[in-house]
Design a protein around this motif. Structure first.
Motif, PDB file in Angstrom:
ATOM      1  N   PHE A  52      33.925  39.621  23.742  1.00 36.86           N
ATOM      2  CA  PHE A  52      34.191  39.876  25.163  1.00 36.86           C
ATOM      3  C   PHE A  52      32.888  39.784  25.968  1.00 36.86           C
ATOM      4  N   PHE A  53      31.809  40.333  25.419  1.00 37.32           N
ATOM      5  CA  PHE A  53      30.506  40.277  26.084  1.00 37.32           C
ATOM      6  C   PHE A  53      30.000  38.827  26.169  1.00 37.32           C
ATOM      7  N   CYS A  54      30.168  38.077  25.095  1.00 36.02           N
ATOM      8  CA  CYS A  54      29.713  36.686  25.092  1.00 36.02           C
ATOM      9  C   CYS A  54      30.521  35.843  26.084  1.00 36.02           C
ATOM     10  N   LYS A  55      31.800  36.115  26.208  1.00 37.80           N
ATOM     11  CA  LYS A  55      32.625  35.417  27.208  1.00 37.80           C
ATOM     12  C   LYS A  55      32.122  35.731  28.617  1.00 37.80           C
ATOM     13  N   TYR A  56      31.714  36.971  28.812  1.00 35.60           N
ATOM     14  CA  TYR A  56      31.147  37.388  30.106  1.00 35.60           C
ATOM     15  C   TYR A  56      29.858  36.605  30.396  1.00 35.60           C
ATOM     16  N   LEU A  57      28.990  36.460  29.394  1.00 39.64           N
ATOM     17  CA  LEU A  57      27.735  35.712  29.570  1.00 39.64           C
ATOM     18  C   LEU A  57      28.017  34.259  29.964  1.00 39.64           C
ATOM     19  N   VAL A  58      29.009  33.665  29.306  1.00 40.07           N
ATOM     20  CA  VAL A  58      29.367  32.274  29.599  1.00 40.07           C
ATOM     21  C   VAL A  58      29.905  32.133  31.026  1.00 40.07           C
ATOM     22  N   SER A  59      30.722  33.104  31.441  1.00 41.37           N
ATOM     23  CA  SER A  59      31.327  33.022  32.781  1.00 41.37           C
ATOM     24  C   SER A  59      30.319  33.310  33.893  1.00 41.37           C
ATOM     25  N   GLU A  60      29.332  34.171  33.609  1.00 41.75           N
ATOM     26  CA  GLU A  60      28.348  34.530  34.631  1.00 41.75           C
ATOM     27  C   GLU A  60      27.295  33.443  34.844  1.00 41.75           C
ATOM     28  N   ILE A 114      22.876  44.762  30.187  1.00 41.42           N
ATOM     29  CA  ILE A 114      23.961  45.477  29.499  1.00 41.42           C
ATOM     30  C   ILE A 114      24.542  46.551  30.416  1.00 41.42           C
ATOM     31  N   ASN A 115      23.668  47.264  31.137  1.00 42.74           N
ATOM     32  CA  ASN A 115      24.134  48.322  32.036  1.00 42.74           C
ATOM     33  C   ASN A 115      25.011  47.759  33.151  1.00 42.74           C
ATOM     34  N   ARG A 116      24.655  46.575  33.652  1.00 39.50           N
ATOM     35  CA  ARG A 116      25.476  45.951  34.687  1.00 39.50           C
ATOM     36  C   ARG A 116      26.821  45.505  34.117  1.00 39.50           C
ATOM     37  N   PHE A 117      26.774  44.946  32.919  1.00 39.56           N
ATOM     38  CA  PHE A 117      28.007  44.500  32.263  1.00 39.56           C
ATOM     39  C   PHE A 117      28.982  45.659  32.084  1.00 39.56           C
ATOM     40  N   ILE A 118      28.463  46.780  31.551  1.00 40.59           N
ATOM     41  CA  ILE A 118      29.332  47.927  31.277  1.00 40.59           C
ATOM     42  C   ILE A 118      29.675  48.683  32.561  1.00 40.59           C
ATOM     43  N   GLY A 119      28.663  48.914  33.404  1.00 40.27           N
ATOM     44  CA  GLY A 119      28.864  49.755  34.588  1.00 40.27           C
ATOM     45  C   GLY A 119      29.570  49.079  35.737  1.00 40.27           C
ATOM     46  N   GLU A 120      29.442  47.741  35.837  1.00 44.44           N
ATOM     47  CA  GLU A 120      30.070  47.030  36.960  1.00 44.44           C
ATOM     48  C   GLU A 120      31.276  46.199  36.503  1.00 44.44           C
ATOM     49  N   PHE A 121      31.039  45.327  35.531  1.00 45.30           N
ATOM     50  CA  PHE A 121      32.105  44.403  35.144  1.00 45.30           C
ATOM     51  C   PHE A 121      33.233  45.091  34.357  1.00 45.30           C
ATOM     52  N   CYS A 122      32.861  45.858  33.325  1.00 43.42           N
ATOM     53  CA  CYS A 122      33.874  46.411  32.419  1.00 43.42           C
ATOM     54  C   CYS A 122      34.750  47.487  33.061  1.00 43.42           C
ATOM     55  N   THR A 123      34.222  48.175  34.054  1.00 38.74           N
ATOM     56  CA  THR A 123      35.018  49.245  34.672  1.00 38.74           C
ATOM     57  C   THR A 123      36.283  48.700  35.322  1.00 38.74           C
ATOM     58  N   ARG A 124      36.178  47.479  35.890  1.00 38.73           N
ATOM     59  CA  ARG A 124      37.365  46.868  36.496  1.00 38.73           C
ATOM     60  C   ARG A 124      37.177  45.354  36.551  1.00 38.73           C
ATOM     61  N   TYR A 125      38.083  44.636  35.924  1.00 37.40           N
ATOM     62  CA  TYR A 125      38.051  43.177  35.959  1.00 37.40           C
ATOM     63  C   TYR A 125      39.482  42.653  35.954  1.00 37.40           C
ATOM     64  N   THR A 126      39.644  41.371  36.202  1.00 35.38           N
ATOM     65  CA  THR A 126      40.988  40.789  36.254  1.00 35.38           C
ATOM     66  C   THR A 126      41.178  39.760  35.151  1.00 35.38           C
ATOM     67  N   VAL A 127      42.397  39.660  34.668  1.00 37.46           N
ATOM     68  CA  VAL A 127      42.779  38.660  33.668  1.00 37.46           C
ATOM     69  C   VAL A 127      43.859  37.781  34.295  1.00 37.46           C
ATOM     70  N   GLU A 128      43.541  36.501  34.441  1.00 35.41           N
ATOM     71  CA  GLU A 128      44.479  35.575  35.081  1.00 35.41           C
ATOM     72  C   GLU A 128      45.304  34.826  34.046  1.00 35.41           C
ATOM     73  N   LYS A 129      46.615  34.772  34.299  1.00 33.09           N
ATOM     74  CA  LYS A 129      47.526  33.953  33.504  1.00 33.09           C
ATOM     75  C   LYS A 129      48.214  32.980  34.454  1.00 33.09           C
ATOM     76  N   GLN A 130      49.067  32.152  33.932  1.00 38.28           N
ATOM     77  CA  GLN A 130      49.701  31.131  34.763  1.00 38.28           C
ATOM     78  C   GLN A 130      50.478  31.730  35.931  1.00 38.28           C
ATOM     79  N   ASP A 131      51.194  32.796  35.658  1.00 38.48           N
ATOM     80  CA  ASP A 131      52.079  33.341  36.686  1.00 38.48           C
ATOM     81  C   ASP A 131      51.696  34.751  37.158  1.00 38.48           C
TER      82      ASP A 131
END
Length: 378
Positions: free
Chosen positions: A65-73, A98-115
């Motif tokens: 999950f962290f590595c996917k975040y690095l790729v997307s950022e 790491i603190n930004r990843f956990i404190g900002e991104f992980c607290t609330r993020y969205t998962v997009e699907k087709q619908d």
């Protein structure tokens, strides 16, 4: 391509169903390892031999999950795939990242699907697990001299609420009586539920009684087999966390309900597939009950005991808490209860022991030396 059937060639003492379940988790671990960077290979070996299988899987999920975040950022790595992240890029990561990843991104993020778009929110306990997974990884990489410094000292602390005895959800002893009465007589069930209850009442009663007697974990109960029980010796085997085999004594109540279910309700071997012949608790489809099905069953009956809707019924873990508090209220020591429930630390068991305060008050109030306060005096 059709998937080949997996056969178990088992020379261990573990039942085949447990070996097969572990193999499924191992396969998922390998799938994750194959899409993570190559420089982590030695770390994967460390996890394989150093932590429990479920912990290994959880760590790999968090790291992926962290590595996917690095790729997307795209701020630390230029890779378009998690597998392509370079060690040189990983070495540039600092504690603040790491603190930004956990404190900002992980607290609330969205998962997009087709619908749909799902908003994901994590509480502190989930954030602490992600932090722990990354801390283990970065400490290992530093120890193995793959990165120049140990950045984990700079990780921000995550405050976890201290467990409070009054916050522990469990059934009271009189509510357990209502629970067992409901499964015995079908009281409180809808007409549709009664149709299923007629076919499964002995099974359901056995499941609930095992939970409230032994405080079994959901996984421990779901994995039970007919061969787990030795009625001649009066015990049965369960497999706990970290693959620990434990022998549990049978009392007369549990022995009776298990035998009643096997002899009067459970389909005979000729009607069950080879894969499910030894499974103790079967669904109406004659396959081993899933953890989800058992969880829903428990929620249904506990909601009746609590006088609430099914959505607000209790999980199997709450019946584990029920078993602990009930045993302590009946006078068993916290060390005996710790042993029965397999708590790693006695402080966990002490949380349930706090409920014994009311019992102490009751005893003292009914034990007066002065005649004018002695309610028991005739």
């Amino acid at each position: 391509m059709t998937r080949k059937m997996i056969k178990v060639h088992n020379k261990s003492d573990k039942p085949n169903n447990i070996v097969q379940k572990e193999n499924e988790i191992i396969e998922k671990c390998i799938e994750l390892e194959n899409i993570l960077p190559d420089f982590m290979k030695d770390f994967f070996l460390y996890l394989k031999s150093g932590v429990a299988l479920t912990t290994r899987f959880a760590y790999l999920q968090d790291i992926h999950f962290f590595c996917k975040y690095l790729v997307s950022e795209k701020t630390i790595t230029k890779a378009s795939d998690t597998q392509d992240i370079l060690l040189e890029e990983f070495s540039q990561i600092r504690a603040r990242d790491i603190n930004r990843f956990i404190g900002e991104f992980c607290t609330r993020y969205t998962v997009e699907k087709q619908d749909s778009i799902t908003v994901m929110e994590n509480h502190n306990r989930s954030l602490a697990r992600k932090k722990s997974s990354l801390a283990v990884l970065f400490k290992y990489l530093y120890r193995d001299e793959l990165i120049p410094e140990n950045i984990t000292d700079g990780f921000n602390p995550i405050r976890l609420p201290k467990p409070q005895p009054d916050a522990i959800k469990r059934l009271e002893i009189d509510e357990v009586a209502i629970l067992l009465d409901a499964v015995e007589k079908g009281e409180g069930l809808t007409e549709k539920e009664i149709e299923y209850w007629e076919k499964t009442k002995l099974r359901d009663k056995a499941i609930l009684l095992l939970f409230v007697t032994y405080g079994l974990r959901l996984k421990e109960l779901q994995q039970l087999n007919i061969s787990s029980f030795n009625f001649g010796r009066g015990d049965f085997k369960i497999y706990r966390k970290r693959g620990k085999e434990v022998s549990m004594p049978l009392n007369k109540s549990v022995e009776k309900v298990i035998k009643d279910y096997i002899e009067k309700e459970r389909p005979g071997e000729v009607h069950v597939s080879e894969e499910n012949k030894d499974a103790l608790f079967l669904s109406l489809q004659k396959t081993r009950m899933t953890e989800r099905a058992i969880r829903e069953l428990v929620k249904k009956y506990t909601s009746i005991a609590l006088g609430t809707t099914k959505d607000h019924g209790y999980s199997p873990h709450k019946l584990r808490a029920t078993a602990a508090t009930s045993l302590i209220q009946y006078g068993f020591s916290i060390y005996d209860v710790q042993n029965l429930l397999d708590h790693d630390n006695v402080t966990t068991t002490q949380l349930y022991a706090a409920h014994k305060k009311n019992v102490k008050r009751e005893i003292v109030n009914n034990f007066e030396w002065l005649d004018e306060y002695d309610n028991n005096e005739k």
